[in-house]
Scaffold this active site. Sequence first.
Site, PDB file in Angstrom:
ATOM      1  N   GLU A   1      34.277  37.243  39.287  1.00  0.00           N
ATOM      2  CA  GLU A   1      34.607  38.358  40.172  1.00  0.00           C
ATOM      3  C   GLU A   1      33.681  39.676  40.205  1.00  0.00           C
ATOM      4  OE1 GLU A   1      39.438  37.649  39.308  1.00  0.00           O
ATOM      5  OE2 GLU A   1      38.673  39.905  38.952  1.00  0.00           O
TER       6      GLU A   1
ATOM      7  N   ASP B   1      43.298  50.954  38.371  1.00  0.00           N
ATOM      8  CA  ASP B   1      42.630  50.474  37.206  1.00  0.00           C
ATOM      9  C   ASP B   1      42.660  51.566  35.993  1.00  0.00           C
ATOM     10  OD1 ASP B   1      41.126  48.234  37.949  1.00  0.00           O
ATOM     11  OD2 ASP B   1      40.403  49.219  39.540  1.00  0.00           O
TER      12      ASP B   1
END
Lengths: 276, 403
Positions: free
Chosen positions: A51, A62
């Site tokens: 990824e 995040d």
Amino acid sequence: MPVSRLSEAFAAAKAEHRAALVAYVMAGDPLLETCAAILDALPGAGVDVIELGFPFTDPMADGPSIQRAGIRALKNQVTLKKTLALAAGFRAKHPTTPLIVMGYLNPVETLGYQAFATLAAESGVDGAIIVDAPPEEDRDLRAAMQANELALIRLATPTTDARRLPKVVEGVSGFVYYVSVAGITGDKAIETADIAEAVAAVRQASGLPVAVGFGIKTPEAAARTAQIADGVVVGSALVDVIAQAHETGADAAQAAAAFCQSLAHAIAQARQEPSA
Amino acid sequence: MDARNSWGSYPDAEGRFGNFGGRFVAETLMPNILALQEAYEQAKSDPAFLETLDIFLRDYVGRPSPLYFAERLSAHFGGAKIYFKRDELNHTGAHKINNCMGQIFLAMRMGKTRIIAETGAGQHGVATATVCARFGLPCVVYMGAKDVDRQSPNVFRMKLLGAEVRPVDAGTATLKDAMNEALRDWVTNVKDTFYIIGTVAGPHPYPQLVRDFQSVIGRETRQQMLEREGRLPDALVACIGGGSNAIGLFHPFLEDEQVKIYGVEAAGHGIETGLHAAALTGGRPGVLHGNRTYLLQDDDGQIIDAHSISAGLDYPGVGPEHAFLKDTGRATYLSATDEEALEAFQLCARLEGILPALEPSHALARVGEIAKDVGKGGIVVMNLCGRGDKDIFTIANALGAKI
């Protein structure tokens, strides 16, 4: 056939009676050329799926590790286009390891869905995870991705209940990413028992492999997850290893590879031992 | 479709105002946002909910706020009569509490036991801390570290009210970063926590429900104007950060096509300098904080820092309904620089004996031109959405005074 690169990677891991190791790194972190070296080292270190994050100024899902990685990448003037160029460089050397890009929608909107999908396909990318594009908002992007035989990987979470799950798995391809805790990336350690049932439900509803991520920081945690999931995603912990190596003047690619090898080893052993 | 019916029909079922709005959030939040939508749909047609809200707006907030004829300012400009909708006289000193009152009742209705909020100028934080104190719910307010510094009186007020203020150092340490951090908190504590968003932005249904709770401003204005002047105003003016005070004034008049509508964004050091907060004037559409709207952004879709002397307008986006009103031409969006806002602030202080907040000072900076444009015999209503006490240190600093 990019989607099949993903399917083949999961199928190969399954044939070896193990979970696939999915590793997240931020494009251009800590430096553009170092990142290329890190990507280059991952397949040999037991990573099955990569990824590759592309940075956004406002990464609202995040935690601190990936936020900091994004800030470093933006300082290095990494854009979505440069991220795809990095992917293309990787693909030229590694024809089989699937690579998906991961980030937020606004850079993709700015490039344009069609242009993004075309450029991603040309760069040898296999799919994308767009964190802030839930099923309700990803129809046009999904169409553009499908037209280029790219997977648009959806997220399922502990808050995705039985009523909502069919919507989440509708039209998915590649694999489903199960976010094992309600929270931001890298936030807390995961409770394996809590998620086994959810993973099974997502697997059954989607008919696809289910990779589990968020909060997997150690080989031990990776091994526990590997007993119940088709893929184990390690992000924040790997990003931290890279950052630390860079700060101390060590070889970041070597450090990343060593950490991934320890994860891959633990995952490979996980199903050989009786479950705790 | 009859235009009179069309404006009120937005957003659609997907939360869209034309191309704008929507629900661009991580999957973790989707079930919660859908539950909020369901709860809000039920609440707004529940007479008991509406009655309780009305009583608190009257007895606790102090509504209706007066509609005041600013006679000397009107004479100064020599155009239309200028009225102020005095939402700065609300409890806590701004319009923000209208929305907080509505949302705290929704939160309790949904059984949530913890409240979070983001704040820029601190007005929304103070309003949230106030309703949390009143109803005994724990409150965490995220505030950019830069704003914590320049709005210290409001930080102290929040603490006095029992709220925990968490400074946010990430990014530009202003309102957008506070919103990122509030969203991260919400993703992590999704089960017990209600996020009281302070403006008409964020994922659907926030732009709709915040608008509806703020529309009390426009409904009152409409009634007061009919009582006072026997007709509707010719123009409405309000400042735009996220745009909640503005949409609150505008929305009940959208279907009266003869009423001209003006929003005023913060031009900071000037639009041409790039150092501004005027998303509609100087930005382009994109996706941030759960909705598609006009944003300040670069060629890669990275968000550009906003600049304004006013912490409440220092945001690189704008509510999606304003984006829609701009593109359909129903509203006109102007801008005012830091300097123009400061001049307007001083003019209002001296002519009307009112210290406006720096946010509505931006609207004040354009109201003279609009009054002249409307002309003698006409009527302009400006939303004086906040009082300036919180800004005296910033203003003293800008004017080179020591206090």
